[in-house]
Design an enzyme around this catalytic site. Sequence first.
Site: not given
Ligand code: NCD
Length: 313
Positions: A55-56, A85, A106, A139
């Site tokens: 999703r993100t 590396k 991320r 997040h």
């Molecule tokens: C979450 C995350 O990546 O922290 N997912 C998201 O971005 N909606 C939740 C998860 O991984 O449980």
Amino acid sequence: VPNPLFGKSIIWSQDFHPDILEDLFARTYRYTHQRSNSMLHNKRFVMLFYEPSTRTRFSFEAAIDDLGGSRISTESAMHFSSATKGETLEDTIRVMSAYGDCIVLRHPEEDAAMRARDFLQSQDIWTPIINAGCGKGQHPTQSLIDLYTLYKAFGRMKDLTIAVVGDLKHGRTVRSLAYLLGKFRGNKIHFVSPVELSVGYDILAYLNRHETPFTQSTSLDPYIEEVDAVYMTRTQEERFENKDDSKRLKGSYRLTTALAERMRRDALIMHPLPKVGEIDEEVYRLPQAAFYQQSDNGVLVRKALLEMMFSPN
Ligand code: NCD
């Protein structure tokens, strides 16, 4: 004066002042009626994802495309970037900062986004970093989506009672959401988890400082009729030191249909997704189910956020 997010990095959800959130959500709402514009014309985004994402990443990419920006990306930077590396995050970030106008990051380490921003700024480079989920830290953009979903349903961000359930120790979305909820009067949080997966003291200390009442317990049952929302989360298996613990704790909490049916009719059942068995399958039929609203809102909220970061008014 430019809006306070103009040119800024998005690192922690506690950086969002209530006034900014009002502005952001007004813009978010406008995007329900206007899909695209050229706000990000000539802006290139570097999508640097060291952990899995559905999703993100897709919702950021959809938002960037609709606003006329472009993007270069690696979806599995752990395997396909120079990280394999042994390159440091700082080196990778410095190099990428010249290839794009913003880095969406991320990463498995909690402080990665902050380190990335600070390293660039130490070299007088002001390319904004967006934290798209860092380790068991935060997040922030997910919590904006979660708060917007609540705001849309209840017309307010204050006086809400929310039960957050599951792996509160390793889950970053609940942590970011708690920081946002603590900014508004009258909010109350019930933390429900196995004892081993309790939420961090940093969150509890923050809520105390912000005079936001909370409870901690192992059962959702006593709160189910009272709450405005139940926010479920999965066990973050990949963040456990001991894999046997994760297996043992995984099945220890669940939103069953029987439990969900006791919720107020106007209450919400939330989940940042992916859900992996902690909500009964049939629950999506209930009027309270809001987890797809959250994922639907993802693109809208991210458009509004990018608009504020890249346009001064
Ligand atoms: C979450 C995350 O990546 O922290 N997912 C998201 O971005 N909606 C939740 C998860 O991984 O449980």
